[in-house]
Design an enzyme around this catalytic site. Structure first.
Site, PDB file in Angstrom:
ATOM      1  N   HIS A 272      29.440  36.679 -26.870  1.00 13.56           N
ATOM      2  CA  HIS A 272      30.766  36.139 -26.615  1.00 13.56           C
ATOM      3  C   HIS A 272      31.036  34.850 -27.373  1.00 13.56           C
ATOM      4  O   HIS A 272      32.186  34.414 -27.440  1.00 13.56           O
ATOM      5  CB  HIS A 272      30.947  35.888 -25.109  1.00 13.56           C
ATOM      6  CG  HIS A 272      32.324  35.439 -24.742  1.00 13.56           C
ATOM      7  ND1 HIS A 272      33.447  36.208 -24.996  1.00 13.56           N
ATOM      8  CD2 HIS A 272      32.771  34.303 -24.182  1.00 13.56           C
ATOM      9  CE1 HIS A 272      34.516  35.564 -24.579  1.00 13.56           C
ATOM     10  NE2 HIS A 272      34.137  34.411 -24.087  1.00 13.56           N
ATOM     11  N   CYS A 273      30.028  34.222 -27.965  1.00 13.83           N
ATOM     12  CA  CYS A 273      30.226  32.891 -28.546  1.00 13.83           C
ATOM     13  C   CYS A 273      30.279  32.871 -30.071  1.00 13.83           C
ATOM     14  O   CYS A 273      31.273  32.477 -30.664  1.00 13.83           O
ATOM     15  CB  CYS A 273      29.117  31.956 -28.065  1.00 13.83           C
ATOM     16  SG  CYS A 273      29.253  31.519 -26.323  1.00 13.83           S
TER      17      CYS A 273
END
Length: 441
Positions: A272-273
């Site tokens: 997600h990053c």
């Protein structure tokens, strides 16, 4: 009021609300609970709430034991009822911050959470955003919405801070409690209260001057990784044309005791990053007439890697006198990293989409993800199930692409069962690497 709240924290009577019970919120909830802090979890997904109440795990690497302890505790509860935010002393936002179709920040989840919380915000509460975002989000987006909806004033009636999550799902060396917590406050009182809260359960707090500095810290951490991964991805492509094994080069370079930090190439970025956060900074920088050329170039390199995998697959199939159109192709590993069930932003989806576009019949194997659940971007794969791991099944495919190097895959069997393997993770090192039926990608 601040002294009373600090005393409440010290006496373990300060109730914490965690909003968003996914890969960040659930471990955070567990960490506070493990340190005898009362916790109330919030999520819009009723299924997650039911799992918590029943003591069943929905994030595989966190395990059943943790969930059963949460379910059996009188100091822990979970709910879909957001009117209950008034019950807690602190509200920790752990909601998604994805990109939209134009690769710009999609802040709808933060905005919706602020609107909901603002309706029930009361004096003395502490609001902390943990979601990774662009510098300025807390001051420019979060606080104005909360003030508008509640009629209260940040820094006077309620406290605000920003503390970026630093989760690394599946990392056996670090968990939430052992990773230092960067904290920036809207006011000095806000950072003092937030640090006192995290100090109950986290190994170290690292206060910085303000919220935008804390927001910039997380962006910097992920830009650093994205840029360095782009570098080794580019080296992989260049060295492949020179008939040089990039992994052998990196292993040898890593013996230097100073001035080198090893990163490894792969089929693209996942999680997600790292695939997302650099673009948050790029977007925000344009407001100040600044251009993040280095970051954008890294993004360009990384986003092209799935296509590179497909190109290598085409070459491998061609060597077997087969076209990708009509071939049966198996992709090993749906998760974005080894030994977890986290498929957020996994490059495997892009690889599968490209294979399908080229006319291949696509299947996947991942023991951690037996069935593909709905995602924000790849709904066309929802309901697809992992194939079984046996000689009859694996040997039936014209090509096998190793997209994620899970440790439970028997690579020796794979080498024996498949006559065309495209290895994006150096997983076949020691299992027949260098043989004619194994291609590096």
């Amino acid at each position: 009021m601040l002294e009373e709240l600090l005393k409440k924290i010290d006496q373990r009577e300060y109730k914490i609300g965690v909003l968003g019970l996914g890969y960040v919120g659930l471990p955070l909830m567990w960490t506070f609970h493990s340190n005898d802090m009362p916790v109330l979890g919030f999520d819009i997904d009723k299924e997650k709430i039911n799992y918590i109440k029943e003591g069943r795990s929905y994030i595989k690497h966190l395990g059943e034991e943790m969930m059963q302890e949460l379910a059996g505790s009188d100091k822990c509860d979970a709910t879909t009822d957001f009117t209950r935010v008034s019950e807690v002393d602190a509200l920790l936002f752990c909601v998604p911050t994805p990109l939209d179709e134009h690769r710009e920040p999609d802040m709808q989840y933060v905005e919706k959470t602020c609107l909901t919380v603002g309706e029930h915000l009361r004096e003395g509460q502490l609001v902390i955003l943990e979601s990774t975002t662009y510098p300025g989000t807390t001051e420019e987006l979060v606080i104005p919405i909360l003030e508008s909806k509640s009629g209260l004033t940040a820094g006077e009636d309620f406290y605000v801070a920003y503390s970026p999550e630093r989760e690394d799902p599946g990392n056996v060396n670090f968990d939430t409690s052992s990773i230092p917590k960067v904290v920036g406050g809207h006011t000095q009182e806000g950072v003092e209260l937030a640090c006192a809260l995290y100090d109950t359960s986290i190994v170290q707090t690292v206060p910085v001057s303000d919220t935008k500095t804390a927001e910039a810290v997380k962006i910097t951490e992920n830009v650093f990784r994205a840029v360095n991964i782009a570098l080794v991805n580019e080296l992989k492509v260049v060295f492949a044309e020179m008939d040089i094994d990039v992994h052998e080069v990196l292993d040898a370079a890593d013996t230097k005791p100073f001035g080198f930090m090893k990163f490894v190439p792969g089929p693209g970025l996942g999680g997600h990053c790292i695939p997302i956060d650099p673009f948050y900074l790029t977007w925000k920088a344009r407001e100040f007439d600044q251009h993040t050329r280095f970051i954008e170039l890294a993004g360009e390199v990384n986003t092209k890697m799935p296509q590179y995998v497909i190109d290598q697959t085409l070459k491998a199939l061609n060597a077997h006198k087969k076209a990708v159109n009509g071939s049966d192709v198996l992709v090993l590993g749906l998760a974005y990293k080894p030994d977890v069930d986290d498929m957020r932003e996994s490059p495997t989806f892009e690889i599968m989409d490209l294979l399908k576009k080229y006319g291949a019949n696509v299947s996947y194997y991942d023991s951690h993800i037996p069935e593909i659940k709905p995602t924000r971007e790849y709904d066309q794969w929802t309901g697809t199930e992992s194939v079984s791991w046996d000689e009859s099944t694996i040997s039936s495919y014209d090509a096998v692409i190793i997209a994620t190097n899970h440790s439970d895959i028997n690579y020796k069997e794979l080498s024996e069962w498949s006559n065309c393997i495209i290895d994006t993770r150096n997983a076949m090192n020691g299992y027949g690497k260098g043989e004619k039926h194994i291609w590096q990608a």
